[in-house]
Motif scaffolding. Structure first.
Motif, mmCIF file in Angstrom:
data_model
loop_
_atom_site.group_PDB
_atom_site.id
_atom_site.type_symbol
_atom_site.label_atom_id
_atom_site.label_comp_id
_atom_site.label_asym_id
_atom_site.label_seq_id
_atom_site.Cartn_x
_atom_site.Cartn_y
_atom_site.Cartn_z
ATOM 1 N N TYR A 107 0.843 -1.190 0.000
ATOM 2 C CA TYR A 107 0.000 0.000 0.000
ATOM 3 C C TYR A 107 0.880 1.242 0.000
ATOM 4 O O TYR A 107 1.816 1.336 0.795
ATOM 5 C CB TYR A 107 -0.887 0.043 1.255
ATOM 6 N N SER A 108 0.566 2.199 -0.855
ATOM 7 C CA SER A 108 1.377 3.416 -0.884
ATOM 8 C C SER A 108 1.345 4.121 0.473
ATOM 9 O O SER A 108 2.370 4.629 0.934
ATOM 10 C CB SER A 108 0.914 4.358 -1.998
ATOM 11 N N GLU A 109 0.189 4.148 1.122
ATOM 12 C CA GLU A 109 0.087 4.779 2.439
ATOM 13 C C GLU A 109 0.947 4.040 3.465
ATOM 14 O O GLU A 109 1.599 4.654 4.301
ATOM 15 C CB GLU A 109 -1.372 4.814 2.901
ATOM 16 N N GLY A 110 0.974 2.720 3.391
ATOM 17 C CA GLY A 110 1.795 1.923 4.297
ATOM 18 C C GLY A 110 3.277 2.205 4.115
ATOM 19 O O GLY A 110 4.016 2.400 5.081
ATOM 20 N N VAL A 111 3.724 2.236 2.859
ATOM 21 C CA VAL A 111 5.133 2.521 2.571
ATOM 22 C C VAL A 111 5.500 3.913 3.063
ATOM 23 O O VAL A 111 6.522 4.109 3.717
ATOM 24 C CB VAL A 111 5.424 2.365 1.061
ATOM 25 N N LYS A 112 4.644 4.875 2.749
ATOM 26 C CA LYS A 112 4.903 6.259 3.162
ATOM 27 C C LYS A 112 5.014 6.360 4.683
ATOM 28 O O LYS A 112 5.948 6.972 5.204
ATOM 29 C CB LYS A 112 3.791 7.175 2.655
ATOM 30 N N GLU A 113 4.076 5.749 5.403
ATOM 31 C CA GLU A 113 4.071 5.843 6.866
ATOM 32 C C GLU A 113 5.266 5.123 7.495
ATOM 33 O O GLU A 113 5.914 5.653 8.391
ATOM 34 C CB GLU A 113 2.759 5.292 7.433
ATOM 35 N N VAL A 114 5.553 3.924 7.038
ATOM 36 C CA VAL A 114 6.663 3.159 7.619
ATOM 37 C C VAL A 114 7.992 3.847 7.351
ATOM 38 O O VAL A 114 8.821 3.990 8.266
ATOM 39 C CB VAL A 114 6.661 1.705 7.111
ATOM 40 N N LEU A 115 8.224 4.300 6.134
ATOM 41 C CA LEU A 115 9.495 4.967 5.832
ATOM 42 C C LEU A 115 9.622 6.283 6.592
ATOM 43 O O LEU A 115 10.675 6.581 7.173
ATOM 44 C CB LEU A 115 9.630 5.201 4.326
ATOM 45 N N SER A 116 8.559 7.060 6.613
ATOM 46 C CA SER A 116 8.576 8.347 7.306
ATOM 47 C C SER A 116 8.788 8.165 8.810
ATOM 48 O O SER A 116 9.643 8.808 9.419
ATOM 49 C CB SER A 116 7.257 9.075 7.031
ATOM 50 N N GLU A 117 8.003 7.286 9.409
ATOM 51 C CA GLU A 117 8.130 7.076 10.860
ATOM 52 C C GLU A 117 9.418 6.353 11.224
ATOM 53 O O GLU A 117 9.977 6.578 12.296
ATOM 54 C CB GLU A 117 6.919 6.327 11.402
ATOM 55 N N GLY A 118 9.894 5.484 10.332
ATOM 56 C CA GLY A 118 11.182 4.835 10.588
ATOM 57 C C GLY A 118 12.301 5.858 10.670
ATOM 58 O O GLY A 118 13.123 5.847 11.591
ATOM 59 N N ALA A 119 12.325 6.786 9.714
ATOM 60 C CA ALA A 119 13.337 7.848 9.721
ATOM 61 C C ALA A 119 13.160 8.768 10.924
ATOM 62 O O ALA A 119 14.129 9.153 11.578
ATOM 63 C CB ALA A 119 13.261 8.649 8.425
ATOM 64 N N ALA A 120 11.909 9.096 11.244
ATOM 65 C CA ALA A 120 11.640 9.981 12.384
ATOM 66 C C ALA A 120 12.042 9.314 13.702
ATOM 67 O O ALA A 120 12.544 9.982 14.614
ATOM 68 C CB ALA A 120 10.162 10.368 12.411
ATOM 69 N N TYR A 121 11.841 8.004 13.814
ATOM 70 C CA TYR A 121 12.262 7.292 15.021
ATOM 71 C C TYR A 121 13.785 7.324 15.159
ATOM 72 O O TYR A 121 14.312 7.563 16.256
ATOM 73 C CB TYR A 121 11.755 5.851 15.016
ATOM 74 N N LEU A 122 14.497 7.097 14.066
ATOM 75 C CA LEU A 122 15.961 7.144 14.118
ATOM 76 C C LEU A 122 16.440 8.528 14.545
ATOM 77 O O LEU A 122 17.368 8.656 15.354
ATOM 78 C CB LEU A 122 16.564 6.749 12.769
ATOM 79 N N TYR A 123 15.802 9.571 14.011
ATOM 80 C CA TYR A 123 16.131 10.933 14.423
ATOM 81 C C TYR A 123 15.899 11.104 15.926
ATOM 82 O O TYR A 123 16.755 11.613 16.651
ATOM 83 C CB TYR A 123 15.295 11.942 13.628
ATOM 84 N N ALA A 124 14.720 10.672 16.398
ATOM 85 C CA ALA A 124 14.378 10.851 17.805
ATOM 86 C C ALA A 124 15.318 10.049 18.709
ATOM 87 O O ALA A 124 15.714 10.517 19.780
ATOM 88 C CB ALA A 124 12.927 10.434 18.061
ATOM 89 N N ARG A 125 15.681 8.877 18.280
ATOM 90 C CA ARG A 125 16.541 7.994 19.103
ATOM 91 C C ARG A 125 17.992 8.488 19.150
ATOM 92 O O ARG A 125 18.619 8.471 20.196
ATOM 93 C CB ARG A 125 16.462 6.578 18.546
ATOM 94 N N PHE A 126 18.520 8.943 18.012
ATOM 95 C CA PHE A 126 19.963 9.212 17.950
ATOM 96 C C PHE A 126 20.354 10.672 17.793
ATOM 97 O O PHE A 126 21.473 11.032 18.146
ATOM 98 C CB PHE A 126 20.583 8.385 16.817
ATOM 99 N N LEU A 127 19.490 11.526 17.269
ATOM 100 C CA LEU A 127 19.870 12.903 17.000
ATOM 101 C C LEU A 127 19.128 13.940 17.831
ATOM 102 O O LEU A 127 19.631 15.038 18.043
ATOM 103 C CB LEU A 127 19.670 13.226 15.511
ATOM 104 N N PHE A 128 17.943 13.619 18.294
ATOM 105 C CA PHE A 128 17.120 14.587 19.017
ATOM 106 C C PHE A 128 17.744 14.920 20.372
ATOM 107 O O PHE A 128 18.159 14.039 21.112
ATOM 108 C CB PHE A 128 15.711 14.031 19.233
#
Length: 194
Positions: free
Chosen positions: A170-191
């Motif tokens: 699903y395009s919505e699934g891909v968009k959400e997983v990729l976006s939130e995956g990147a945002a989680y990495l930011y929050a975990r390691f850079l925030f």
């Protein structure tokens, strides 16, 4: 072959990792105000079932929506939606997080922390209700804001836009997983909180 199996395992497991669902059944339920109406219904039902002391609606300025009222916040918008659903009770609190345009989840968490302290509430745990793959990041940032003295559980409401077990179809699934995956990495390691 090993790389293909690793990639397959990653694709199958990343959604479940991000959409973690580990509630503490706390008597304080915090709802991210941007969630859809069906997630608000889950929150109302959960708060009633657990006899929650507070159902806190949080969120900052409405961004990117069609025709928002000037100064509207996700917290207020979700309160209005609850009112129209008949789910606005005396336990509901609206805690707005202001005009932050970045690190909005953390800003919401800080607003909730400050509100609880301002009300003199001695809270040892909270549950945060959010949508699907936003869950792991929400829990991380709320825990950061609340500090070690408050345990943070997470309630992940499945996203109806796609089938979680086959999100990559699903395009919505891909968009959400990729976006939130990147945002989680930011929050975990850079925030770093201000």
């Amino acid at each position: 072959m090993v790389l293909a199996l690793a990639a397959f395992g990653f694709i199958r497991g990343i959604h479940g990792f991000l959409a973690t669902d580990e509630p503490l059944n706390s008597d304080v339920l915090v709802v991210e105000g941007w969630v859809p109406e069906y997630a608000l219904k889950v929150a109302v039902d959960r708060a009633a079932r657990l006899k929650c002391r507070f159902l806190i609606l949080t969120g900052g300025l409405v961004l990117g929506e069609v025709n928002p009222e000037p100064g509207d916040t996700y917290a207020r918008v979700s309160a209005n939606r609850l009112r129209s659903m008949g789910g606005l009770s005396d336990r509901v609190r609206v805690v707005e997080s202001g005009g932050a345009t970045r690190d909005r989840t953390y800003s919401s968490a800080v607003a909730v922390r400050d509100w609880l302290k301002g009300e003199g509430e001695n809270v040892r745990s909270i549950d945060v209700l959010t949508l699907s793959v936003h869950a792991r990041r929400s829990r991380l940032l709320f825990q950061e804001a609340m500090g070690p003295e408050v345990a943070v559980g997470i309630v992940s409401v499945p996203d109806r836009e796609y089938e979680a077990s086959h999100w990559w179809r699903y395009s919505e699934g891909v968009k959400e997983v990729l976006s939130e995956g990147a945002a989680y990495l930011y929050a975990r390691f850079l925030f770093r909180p201000a």
